[in-house]
Design a protein around this motif. Structure first.
Motif, PDB file in Angstrom:
ATOM      1  N   SER A   1       0.873  -1.191  -0.221  1.00  0.00           N
ATOM      2  CA  SER A   1       0.244   0.170   0.238  1.00  0.00           C
ATOM      3  C   SER A   1       0.272   0.988  -0.092  1.00  0.00           C
ATOM      4  CB  SER A   1      -1.417   0.175   1.065  1.00  0.00           C
ATOM      5  OG  SER A   1      -0.194  -0.157   2.182  1.00  0.00           O
ATOM      6  N   ASP A   2       2.140   0.962   0.774  1.00  0.00           N
ATOM      7  CA  ASP A   2       2.682   2.654   0.474  1.00  0.00           C
ATOM      8  C   ASP A   2       3.065   1.997  -0.035  1.00  0.00           C
ATOM      9  OD1 ASP A   2       2.973   2.595   3.300  1.00  0.00           O
ATOM     10  OD2 ASP A   2       4.603   1.413   4.132  1.00  0.00           O
TER      11      ASP A   2
ATOM     12  N   GLN B   1       2.334   1.616  -3.813  1.00  0.00           N
ATOM     13  CA  GLN B   1       1.223   1.896  -4.566  1.00  0.00           C
ATOM     14  C   GLN B   1       0.609   3.723  -4.377  1.00  0.00           C
ATOM     15  OE1 GLN B   1      -2.689  -0.127  -3.813  1.00  0.00           O
ATOM     16  NE2 GLN B   1      -3.477  -0.005  -5.580  1.00  0.00           N
ATOM     17  N   ARG B   2       0.101   3.941  -3.389  1.00  0.00           N
ATOM     18  CA  ARG B   2       0.275   5.364  -2.887  1.00  0.00           C
ATOM     19  C   ARG B   2       1.873   5.938  -3.242  1.00  0.00           C
ATOM     20  NH1 ARG B   2      -1.291   4.206   1.766  1.00  0.00           N
ATOM     21  NH2 ARG B   2       0.168   4.068   2.933  1.00  0.00           N
TER      22      ARG B   2
ATOM     23  N   GLY C   1      -1.108   6.091  -6.709  1.00  0.00           N
ATOM     24  CA  GLY C   1      -2.376   5.280  -6.959  1.00  0.00           C
ATOM     25  C   GLY C   1      -2.708   4.592  -8.070  1.00  0.00           C
TER      26      GLY C   1
END
Length: 123
Positions: free
Chosen positions: A50-51, A53-54, A58
């Motif tokens: 998620s890190d 991807q962020r 996104g």
């Protein structure tokens, strides 16, 4: 001249590698829209999916998963799954991935040198 086929390099190129083969091999493992940015981001240490991807604004889960799987296959990154609920997955650079960092630094220097040319100036 070394040739890349859909399944990798031709057998004769693997048996008798030439300098261009080595160049194409390096280009092949770095090819991908997000790989250079992922490599750069992982220089700071282990990161969760998620890190990453962020950090990439996104990027879709599917696109990021594809890039990470290719990088893991090429042994540029490690994928560590922790036995938790929900599972925690972290990615880190391997020694092979860290060996690419000086190449990235040279690419940055090249870009700094030439991004002020007419080619990149707005008309």
């Amino acid at each position: 001249m070394a040739k890349i086929c859909p399944k990798g390099f031709h057998k004769e190129d693997l048996e008798n590698p030439t300098p261009i083969f080595h160049l194409l091999y390096t280009q092949n493992i770095m090819t991908g829209r997000w790989k250079l940015m992922i490599l750069d981001y992982l220089t700071d240490g282990d990161k969760r999916f998620s890190d990453i991807q962020r950090h990439l604004g996104g990027l879709s889960q599917g696109s990021l998963t594809k890039q990470l799987k290719e990088m893991e296959h090429d042994q540029l990154i490690n994928r560590c799954v922790y036995p938790e609920v929900p599972p925690r997955v972290e990615y880190s650079l391997t020694d092979k991935g860290r060996d690419l960092l000086p190449i990235l630094e040279l690419m940055v220097a090249y870009g700094e040198k030439y991004t002020n040319t007419k080619l990149f100036k707005k008309k």
